[in-house]
Write a protein that holds these residues in place. Structure first.
Motif, PDB file in Angstrom:
ATOM      1  N   PRO A 153       6.341   4.508  10.573  1.00 26.18           N
ATOM      2  CA  PRO A 153       5.548   3.008  10.699  1.00 26.18           C
ATOM      3  C   PRO A 153       4.041   3.232  10.935  1.00 26.18           C
ATOM      4  CG  PRO A 153       7.662   2.902  12.037  1.00 26.18           C
ATOM      5  CD  PRO A 153       7.295   4.566  11.559  1.00 26.18           C
ATOM      6  N   SER A 154       3.588   3.829  11.770  1.00 27.09           N
ATOM      7  CA  SER A 154       2.281   3.919  12.191  1.00 27.09           C
ATOM      8  C   SER A 154       1.562   4.406  10.785  1.00 27.09           C
ATOM      9  CB  SER A 154       1.771   4.845  13.192  1.00 27.09           C
ATOM     10  OG  SER A 154       2.335   6.173  12.859  1.00 27.09           O
ATOM     11  N   ARG A 155       1.979   5.158   9.873  1.00 28.35           N
ATOM     12  CA  ARG A 155       1.452   5.379   8.876  1.00 28.35           C
ATOM     13  C   ARG A 155       1.191   4.388   7.666  1.00 28.35           C
ATOM     14  NH1 ARG A 155       2.860  11.024   5.158  1.00 28.35           N
ATOM     15  NH2 ARG A 155       0.955  11.229   4.167  1.00 28.35           N
ATOM     16  N   VAL A 156       2.301   3.568   7.663  1.00 24.73           N
ATOM     17  CA  VAL A 156       2.542   2.293   6.718  1.00 24.73           C
ATOM     18  C   VAL A 156       1.344   1.373   7.228  1.00 24.73           C
ATOM     19  CG1 VAL A 156       3.922   0.490   6.045  1.00 24.73           C
ATOM     20  CG2 VAL A 156       4.969   2.885   6.462  1.00 24.73           C
ATOM     21  N   ASP A 157       1.367   1.342   8.814  1.00 25.48           N
ATOM     22  CA  ASP A 157       0.291   0.131   9.257  1.00 25.48           C
ATOM     23  C   ASP A 157      -1.176   0.668   8.861  1.00 25.48           C
ATOM     24  OD1 ASP A 157       2.370  -1.195  10.189  1.00 25.48           O
ATOM     25  OD2 ASP A 157       2.242  -0.407  12.077  1.00 25.48           O
ATOM     26  N   HIS A 194       0.947  14.236  11.492  1.00 28.53           N
ATOM     27  CA  HIS A 194      -0.165  15.120  10.904  1.00 28.53           C
ATOM     28  C   HIS A 194       0.085  15.502   9.535  1.00 28.53           C
ATOM     29  CE1 HIS A 194      -1.801  14.986  14.871  1.00 28.53           C
ATOM     30  NE2 HIS A 194      -0.638  15.932  15.376  1.00 28.53           N
ATOM     31  N   ALA A 195       1.215  14.670   8.741  1.00 27.41           N
ATOM     32  CA  ALA A 195       1.213  15.172   7.301  1.00 27.41           C
ATOM     33  C   ALA A 195      -0.082  15.042   6.532  1.00 27.41           C
ATOM     34  CB  ALA A 195       2.437  14.430   6.771  1.00 27.41           C
ATOM     35  N   PRO A 196      -0.474  15.880   5.644  1.00 26.09           N
ATOM     36  CA  PRO A 196      -1.626  15.440   5.007  1.00 26.09           C
ATOM     37  C   PRO A 196      -1.518  14.624   4.039  1.00 26.09           C
ATOM     38  CG  PRO A 196      -0.748  17.553   4.233  1.00 26.09           C
ATOM     39  CD  PRO A 196      -0.043  16.998   5.492  1.00 26.09           C
ATOM     40  N   ILE A 197      -2.429  13.937   3.107  1.00 30.14           N
ATOM     41  CA  ILE A 197      -2.384  13.172   2.246  1.00 30.14           C
ATOM     42  C   ILE A 197      -1.316  13.425   1.183  1.00 30.14           C
ATOM     43  CG2 ILE A 197      -3.758  11.747   0.443  1.00 30.14           C
ATOM     44  CD1 ILE A 197      -6.122  11.424   2.331  1.00 30.14           C
ATOM     45  N   GLY A 198      -0.724  12.552   0.513  1.00 23.87           N
ATOM     46  CA  GLY A 198       0.298  13.203  -0.309  1.00 23.87           C
ATOM     47  C   GLY A 198       1.406  13.668  -0.119  1.00 23.87           C
ATOM     48  N   PRO A 235       0.708  -1.151  -0.068  1.00 29.87           N
ATOM     49  CA  PRO A 235      -0.080  -0.203   0.072  1.00 29.87           C
ATOM     50  C   PRO A 235       0.924   1.445   0.108  1.00 29.87           C
ATOM     51  CG  PRO A 235      -0.019  -1.154   2.236  1.00 29.87           C
ATOM     52  CD  PRO A 235       0.386  -2.007   1.342  1.00 29.87           C
ATOM     53  N   ASP A 236       0.318   2.071  -0.633  1.00 27.22           N
ATOM     54  CA  ASP A 236       1.120   3.664  -0.613  1.00 27.22           C
ATOM     55  C   ASP A 236       0.824   4.297   0.677  1.00 27.22           C
ATOM     56  OD1 ASP A 236       2.145   6.025  -1.072  1.00 27.22           O
ATOM     57  OD2 ASP A 236       0.654   6.614  -2.628  1.00 27.22           O
ATOM     58  N   PRO A 237       2.008   4.497   1.412  1.00 30.95           N
ATOM     59  CA  PRO A 237       1.743   5.121   2.669  1.00 30.95           C
ATOM     60  C   PRO A 237       0.930   6.494   2.804  1.00 30.95           C
ATOM     61  CG  PRO A 237       3.840   4.222   2.664  1.00 30.95           C
ATOM     62  CD  PRO A 237       3.508   4.056   1.350  1.00 30.95           C
ATOM     63  N   LEU A 238       1.574   7.339   1.491  1.00 31.91           N
ATOM     64  CA  LEU A 238       0.881   8.513   1.419  1.00 31.91           C
ATOM     65  C   LEU A 238      -0.268   8.712   1.115  1.00 31.91           C
ATOM     66  CD1 LEU A 238       4.188   9.030   1.897  1.00 31.91           C
ATOM     67  CD2 LEU A 238       3.946  10.907   0.188  1.00 31.91           C
ATOM     68  N   SER A 239      -0.979   7.562   0.967  1.00 29.81           N
ATOM     69  CA  SER A 239      -2.392   7.786   0.537  1.00 29.81           C
ATOM     70  C   SER A 239      -3.395   8.076   1.704  1.00 29.81           C
ATOM     71  CB  SER A 239      -2.728   6.526  -0.265  1.00 29.81           C
ATOM     72  OG  SER A 239      -2.842   5.265   0.895  1.00 29.81           O
ATOM     73  N   VAL A 240      -2.673   8.061   3.013  1.00 25.63           N
ATOM     74  CA  VAL A 240      -3.423   8.312   4.214  1.00 25.63           C
ATOM     75  C   VAL A 240      -2.746   9.572   4.835  1.00 25.63           C
ATOM     76  CG1 VAL A 240      -4.494   5.919   4.393  1.00 25.63           C
ATOM     77  CG2 VAL A 240      -2.208   6.605   5.458  1.00 25.63           C
ATOM     78  N   CYS A 271      -0.970  10.869   8.011  1.00 21.64           N
ATOM     79  CA  CYS A 271      -0.099  10.399   9.213  1.00 21.64           C
ATOM     80  C   CYS A 271      -0.720  10.920  10.538  1.00 21.64           C
ATOM     81  CB  CYS A 271       1.272  10.882   8.949  1.00 21.64           C
ATOM     82  SG  CYS A 271       2.405  10.166  10.355  1.00 21.64           S
ATOM     83  N   GLU A 272      -0.877   9.975  11.386  1.00 17.10           N
ATOM     84  CA  GLU A 272      -1.652  10.324  12.658  1.00 17.10           C
ATOM     85  C   GLU A 272      -0.469  10.831  13.771  1.00 17.10           C
ATOM     86  OE1 GLU A 272      -4.649  10.844  13.217  1.00 17.10           O
ATOM     87  OE2 GLU A 272      -5.193   9.860  11.295  1.00 17.10           O
TER      88      GLU A 272
END
Length: 228
Positions: A212-216, A183-187, A172-177, A179-180
């Protein structure tokens, strides 16, 4: 326009809008002189879409105010700007080593286009969109950038390269969500945020590797989409 052409144009305007008519000879002479001062370099009509009478008619239909010579002059300048914006300066036929002749031909073509004596030369290959060969290539590769060039560009855009590598590997593309963690926005890539002893932010550098949390989170969203 010559004075006789301006007199004819004023007569045409008077028929469409009687408010502009002058019956006194002296007033009419002054009116012609005023219009000639502003429209002396504006043609009455050209072979390529300009006609002062059409400009007059459109103004009378659209505006409640009597037309002024400046209204015609401004329309003429807009007409010139539009034509030059669509013109792409074809290579002159003159010898490029003859700078004077080459420049004179280039400026002469621009002058003819701007004054409605010649149609603008547009590069249809650029404005018409991709041809069948390009469409077939994009369908086969999925990108206008060749793989060799993409590999050469990877060191200069690591975030994009990481996203493309993840997609190619089936991850999966991590930047498609969002980051909690940072707080980086999508993309947008994640940020390495450092906090000083006083609680203020001391750093905000971009990370080439997402948190890592964004990848998960991206993986979980992908699994949810597949299950749905």
């Amino acid at each position: 326009m010559e004075r006789r052409e301006i007199a004819g144009l004023l007569a045409y305007i008077g028929r469409l809008d009687p408010r502009t008519m002058r019956t006194d000879t002296a007033e009419l002479r002054d009116q012609i002189a005023q219009w000639h001062e502003l429209l002396g370099d504006v043609p009455l009509s050209t072979e390529h879409g300009w006609d002062a009478r059409e400009t007059v008619r459109a103004h009378i239909l659209d505006s409640p105010y009597p037309i002024l010579p400046v209204d015609v002059a401004r329309k003429w300048r807009a007409y010139q700007r539009d034509r030059l914006a669509r013109h792409t300066d074809p290579t002159p036929a003159a010898d490029p080593d003859n700078v004077t002749a080459w420049r004179a031909e280039l400026l002469g073509t621009r002058h003819a286009v701007a004054h409605g004596q010649q149609a603008p030369v547009e590069q249809r290959a650029i404005t018409a969109g991709p041809g069948p060969d390009i469409e077939a290539y994009l369908e086969a590769t999925g990108s206008p950038i060749p793989p060799v060039v993409r590999a050469q560009l990877a060191p200069f855009r690591p975030t994009r390269a990481a996203r493309e590598a993840a997609v190619m590997a089936g991850r999966p593309d991590p930047l498609s969500v969002r980051c909690e963690w940072c707080h980086a926005p999508i993309g947008e890539p994640c940020r390495s945020r450092r906090t000083g002893p006083d609680g203020t932010a001391r750093g905000n550098a971009r990370r080439t590797v997402p948190h890592p949390s964004r990848v998960d989170l991206a993986a979980a969203r992908t699994r949810q989409g597949a299950a749905a």
